[in-house]
Design a protein around this motif. Structure first.
Motif, PDB file in Angstrom:
ATOM      1  N   CYS A 218       0.730  -1.242  -0.186  1.00 15.22           N
ATOM      2  CA  CYS A 218      -0.085   0.000  -0.174  1.00 15.22           C
ATOM      3  C   CYS A 218       0.769   1.231  -0.043  1.00 15.22           C
ATOM      4  N   GLN A 220       0.361   5.506  -0.672  1.00 16.01           N
ATOM      5  CA  GLN A 220      -0.709   6.443  -0.549  1.00 16.01           C
ATOM      6  C   GLN A 220      -0.167   7.966  -0.143  1.00 16.01           C
ATOM      7  N   SER A 251      -4.223  11.357   9.928  1.00 14.65           N
ATOM      8  CA  SER A 251      -5.116  10.455   9.177  1.00 14.65           C
ATOM      9  C   SER A 251      -5.256   9.167   9.858  1.00 14.65           C
ATOM     10  N   LEU A 253      -6.477   5.724   9.602  1.00  9.73           N
ATOM     11  CA  LEU A 253      -6.410   4.725   8.448  1.00  9.73           C
ATOM     12  C   LEU A 253      -6.838   3.317   8.734  1.00  9.73           C
ATOM     13  N   THR A 254      -7.824   2.774   8.043  1.00 12.66           N
ATOM     14  CA  THR A 254      -8.208   1.283   8.061  1.00 12.66           C
ATOM     15  C   THR A 254      -7.979   0.945   6.676  1.00 12.66           C
ATOM     16  N   TYR A 255      -7.040   0.047   6.130  1.00 12.23           N
ATOM     17  CA  TYR A 255      -6.769  -0.278   5.068  1.00 12.23           C
ATOM     18  C   TYR A 255      -6.893   0.655   4.123  1.00 12.23           C
ATOM     19  N   CYS A 256      -6.232   1.727   4.466  1.00  9.46           N
ATOM     20  CA  CYS A 256      -5.706   2.690   3.556  1.00  9.46           C
ATOM     21  C   CYS A 256      -6.894   3.753   2.924  1.00  9.46           C
ATOM     22  N   SER A 257      -7.775   3.532   3.881  1.00  7.95           N
ATOM     23  CA  SER A 257      -8.967   4.457   3.526  1.00  7.95           C
ATOM     24  C   SER A 257      -9.087   5.415   4.739  1.00  7.95           C
ATOM     25  N   LEU A 258      -9.045   6.921   4.372  1.00 10.10           N
ATOM     26  CA  LEU A 258      -9.243   8.034   5.253  1.00 10.10           C
ATOM     27  C   LEU A 258     -10.458   7.985   6.101  1.00 10.10           C
ATOM     28  N   ILE A 259     -10.280   7.969   7.346  1.00 15.33           N
ATOM     29  CA  ILE A 259     -11.270   7.956   8.411  1.00 15.33           C
ATOM     30  C   ILE A 259     -11.549   9.379   8.707  1.00 15.33           C
ATOM     31  N   THR A 261      -9.706  13.632   9.356  1.00 15.08           N
ATOM     32  CA  THR A 261      -8.529  14.500   9.405  1.00 15.08           C
ATOM     33  C   THR A 261      -8.797  15.572  10.571  1.00 15.08           C
TER      34      THR A 261
END
Length: 515
Positions: A218, A220, A251, A253-259, A261
């Protein structure tokens, strides 16, 4: 007739001269005569002087005169002073030891030797100087030297001052907290010692094989400014990153998704760290993160809001790192005012403002037992402090440049430090010596991390755009994590030991996983 007439003339007697008789004094006449002569001579001389001045042969002074008697008296005084000085010089006793003579000259601010000068000449020169300044000058300079040396030694001594009642309560609490944890750690070490050598070797080989198969799964872009720090959550499911952006983009992140900011800082963010038990036993509304910035601001965050829940004030200069105590009750901060602070969140105050470094303190890390804290700074020295007593128990001397990162091994007695001299040193705390120096990178080290579970490998990140994995013990290179286009500014290992995160100046963060 003519002849007769001549003879007749000779017979005539000469006329008698009548004498003059003056009545009264001749003084007035004489004065008039002299005045007339003087006037005539003055007129002639003045005409001659004018002619000489016009011709440029005569220079007229401003009328300054020098009394010959004063000049003579000055010479006499100088001669008498010289005789007195020589008399005093003969009475002054000077050591015959050439080393003492040189030391005396140095103390008086004189050159210790001149070209072509021998010991006897040097001794005479010291006697001559002492005859001018006085024999007491040497004693006075030696006293000043001793006083300065004594004050310097006093400055080098470690000193303590009386702390507050809250600090005493915190120290007692830390002792009660750390001792049972140390006992459990030692019991686990004894249990590990009972494992057979063959089983330990097999486990180590399997770990090394998996580490050699680490790959980037991953990558990003985290922000439009460099990513300065990264930190895994205690449950290994989230990653917090700090950037140099005007706002703090931390940030989750869970599995590279933004939760989320998090916005609140106005300048470069140095670090953001999860609180122990965050996301495990703490509620979403509890304080779960802490961050710091270059303007000296420290902020606390929860997992529900984008805004900070509290500000920690009191730092006048840059705060480069923050770190949570394993208990989650205390927060440590490092400041560029040559000190580090310990904050108690229960009483909500600063309980310790610890000095000891001669330059700014850059990083600190807590021992997993909660008993020790290690600090490193720009003075190239590291210190290990006992939180239960306040003493500096280990002094880490060996790096040639600034120490930027430190981390304790889970075994409890190894400490890794990364420096601007491109090396990573591993310190043995039991005998307080450097165990091994890892020539890790081609540029300064920005982060070091031990494997959180067993400490069987060491992760280093540096400004040569790479991160490397090293075996522990053995310190052999297992894997180079290359892929960043800019310098690696932060690394971390997930608490379960499966994931590795790296953040870089190229505005990206990468996750690495073994296939």
């Amino acid at each position: 007739n003519t002849f007769h007439r001549w003879n007749k003339t000779e017979d005539v007697a000469p006329a008698v001269k009548k004498s003059r008789v003056f009545y009264g004094s001749l003084e007035e006449k004489e004065r008039e005569r002299l005045r007339g002569e003087a006037a005539s001579s003055t007129t002639a001389s003045s005409d001659a002087v004018k002619a000489g001045i016009e011709a440029g042969n005569i220079n007229i002074s401003s009328g300054e005169t020098l009394e010959m008697e004063e000049r003579v008296s000055e010479r006499q005084q100088e001669a008498l002073a010289e005789f007195e000085r020589r008399r005093r010089a003969r009475q002054i006793t000077v050591s015959t030891d050439d080393a003492e003579v040189k030391a005396g000259l140095r103390a008086l601010g004189e050159p210790i030797t001149l070209f072509g000068e021998g010991p006897a000449d040097r001794r005479e020169r010291l006697r001559s100087v002492l005859s001018v300044v006085g024999p007491d000058a040497l004693k006075k300079s030696r006293k000043d030297e001793e006083r300065a040396k004594r004050s310097h030694d006093e400055c080098q001594q470690t000193w303590y001052h009386e702390g507050s009642a809250s600090l005493k309560d915190a120290r007692l609490w830390l002792a009660k907290y750390s001792l049972p944890r140390a006992m459990r750690r030692l019991e686990a070490a004894r249990a590990q010692k009972d494992v057979t050598e063959g089983t330990r070797t097999i486990r180590q080989q399997e770990l090394h094989k998996s580490l050699r198969n680490l790959n980037n799964f991953c990558s990003q872009i985290g922000d439009d400014r460099p990513i300065s720090f990264c930190h895994f959550s205690p449950n290994s499911k989230m990653l917090a990153t700090a950037s140099w952006s005007v706002l703090c983009f931390s940030s989750l992140l869970t599995y590279c998704s933004l939760i989320r900011t998090l916005r609140g800082h106005n300048t470069n963010v140095g670090a953001v760290v999860f609180r122990p038990q965050a996301g495990v036993s703490l509620d979403q509304s509890d304080v779960s993160l802490a961050s710091c910035a270059a303007d000296g601001s420290v902020k606390l965050w929860n997992l529900e809001s984008d805004e900070p829940v509290a500000d920690i004030e009191g730092h006048s200069e840059r705060v480069s790192r923050v770190s949570w105590h394993p208990s989650g009750r205390f927060l440590g901060t490092t400041c560029y005012d040559n000190s580090w602070r310990l904050w108690d969140l229960e009483v909500q105050e600063e309980i310790l403002h610890q000095e000891g470094h001669s330059k700014g303190v850059h990083d600190l890390t807590f021992h997993q037992d909660g008993s020790l804290v290690a600090t490193g700074g720009l003075d190239a020295f590291g210190r290990v402090w006992d939180l239960r007593t306040g003493r500096c128990v280990v002094f880490l001397e060996g790096h040639l440049k600034e120490i930027y990162t430190l981390h304790f091994s889970p075994n409890g007695y190894h400490l890794a430090t990364g420096s601007g001299d491109n090396t990573c040193k591993v310190w043995e705390l039991r005998n307080r010596k450097c165990l091994y120096t890892v020539p890790a990178h081609q540029n300064l080290l920005s982060a070091v991390r031990f494997q959180p579970t067993d400490g069987h490998f060491l992760l280093t990140g540096a400004y040569d755009s790479t991160a490397k994995v090293w075996s522990h013990p053995g310190w052999t290179p297992l894997k180079t994590l290359a892929g960043h286009e800019g310098k690696v500014m932060g690394v971390d290992v997930s608490p379960d030991g499966k994931l590795i995160a790296t953040s870089s100046y190229d505005r990206t963060f990468k996750l690495w996983l073994s296939e």
